[in-house]
Motif scaffolding. Structure first.
Motif, short mmCIF file in Angstrom:
data_model
loop_
_atom_site.label_atom_id
_atom_site.label_comp_id
_atom_site.label_asym_id
_atom_site.label_seq_id
_atom_site.Cartn_x
_atom_site.Cartn_y
_atom_site.Cartn_z
N LEU A 54 -3.41 -6.29 4.41
CA LEU A 54 -2.55 -5.12 4.59
C LEU A 54 -1.67 -5.43 5.79
CD1 LEU A 54 -4.94 -2.05 4.14
CD2 LEU A 54 -3.01 -2.68 2.67
N TRP A 62 2.20 0.41 4.72
CA TRP A 62 1.60 -0.92 4.79
C TRP A 62 1.75 -1.60 3.45
CZ3 TRP A 62 -1.56 -2.85 9.01
CH2 TRP A 62 -1.60 -2.00 10.11
N LEU A 64 0.32 -4.27 0.65
CA LEU A 64 -0.87 -4.99 0.18
C LEU A 64 -0.44 -6.35 -0.38
CD1 LEU A 64 -3.93 -4.97 -0.67
CD2 LEU A 64 -3.14 -4.09 -2.88
N CYS A 86 -7.97 -1.39 0.45
CA CYS A 86 -7.17 -0.15 0.46
C CYS A 86 -8.02 1.03 0.92
CB CYS A 86 -6.58 0.13 -0.93
SG CYS A 86 -5.29 -1.02 -1.41
N GLY A 89 -8.27 0.88 4.45
CA GLY A 89 -6.99 1.28 5.06
C GLY A 89 -6.84 2.79 5.13
N VAL A 95 -1.79 5.58 7.67
CA VAL A 95 -1.04 5.13 6.49
C VAL A 95 -0.92 6.26 5.48
CG1 VAL A 95 -3.17 4.08 5.56
CG2 VAL A 95 -0.96 3.42 4.60
N ILE A 98 0.88 2.78 0.55
CA ILE A 98 0.66 1.33 0.48
C ILE A 98 1.65 0.80 -0.54
CG2 ILE A 98 -0.96 -0.52 -0.04
CD1 ILE A 98 -3.22 1.24 0.94
#
Ligand SMILES: CC(C)(COP(=O)(O)OP(=O)(O)OC[C@H]1O[C@@H](n2cnc3c(N)ncnc32)[C@H](O)[C@@H]1OP(=O)(O)O)[C@@H](O)C(=O)NCCC(=O)NCCS
Length: 183
Positions: A54, A62, A64, A86, A89, A95, A98
């Protein structure tokens, strides 16, 4: 071939490049909260499966990224590892989105992203130059923060995953002030 075409690794890729990446660049980016690159390994053998990351793009966004070792592909490991990353994250980072980017035609990458729930949002024409020196079209997709996870996150969920346990800052919600009702 696919890793050198579909990802921005230096070509040729020398041992010194790998040592610099693992020994210097990645730890520095971890320390700066800019990039979290993890290796995934088979539980039974310890064999490397691939790399999953990430990377901070802009506030709350962010990206991936991933690649898998050729003889470990096609077993669902990339989906498993990327999903765990994820989840980590959402639980840990600031965040709300993504993002996923892949060269148009990279059906393997797209299959992984779609299994993870990404919506493919479009194709950008000649968006960037790959390692073959030519500009290529790129697909872009996004995954938004699942509302439920933000609410349901608990210690049990965190302790079940190795990835989640790497770095976890518990989020506490301050209790609302309640004013006494006027009678
Ligand atoms: C993309 C990549 C990471 C997929 O890794 P993987 O470990 O094989 O992925 P998984 O086994 O978790 O596969 C998940 C799903 O994607 C599908 N899939 C994987 N590769 C595929 C391909 N080339 N074409 C179509 N579908 C593919 C699988 O069939 C699986 O779906 P299923 O469960 O319905 O069968 C791997 O092919 C790779 O490293 N490619 C080169 C580097 C790269 O392109 N990275 C992404 C840059 S954006």
């Amino acid at each position: 071939m696919t890793i050198t075409l579909y990802t921005p690794v230096p070509v040729p890729y020398r041992r010194a490049d790998a040592e610099k990446l693992v020994g210097e660049k990645l730890p520095a980016q971890w320390a700066e909260d800019k990039d979290y690159t993890l290796g995934a390994f088979r539980k039974e053998t310890g064999a490397l499966v691939g790399s999953y990351c990430l990377t901070l793009i802009s506030r709350g966004v962010w990206e991936l990224g991933y690649w898998a070792v050729k003889d470990q592909r096609g077993r669902g490991y990339s989906v498993e590892a990327a999903r765990a990353l994820c989840d980590w994250g959402w639980a840990t980072l600031d965040v709300h989105r993504i993002e996923w980017w892949a060269m148009a035609g990279n059906t393997g990458s797209r299959a992984v992203a779609e299994k993870l729930g990404f919506t493919v949002e479009g194709t950008l024409r000649n968006r960037s130059i790959a390692n073959d020196g030519k500009p290529h079209d790129w697909w872009v997709g996004g995954l938004l923060r699942p509302l439920q996870l933000a609410v349901d996150l608990d210690e049990d969920l965190v302790s079940r995953s190795v990835l989640l346990s790497l770095r976890y800052r518990p989020r506490t919600v301050a209790p609302r002030e309640t004013k006494p009702r006027a009678s």
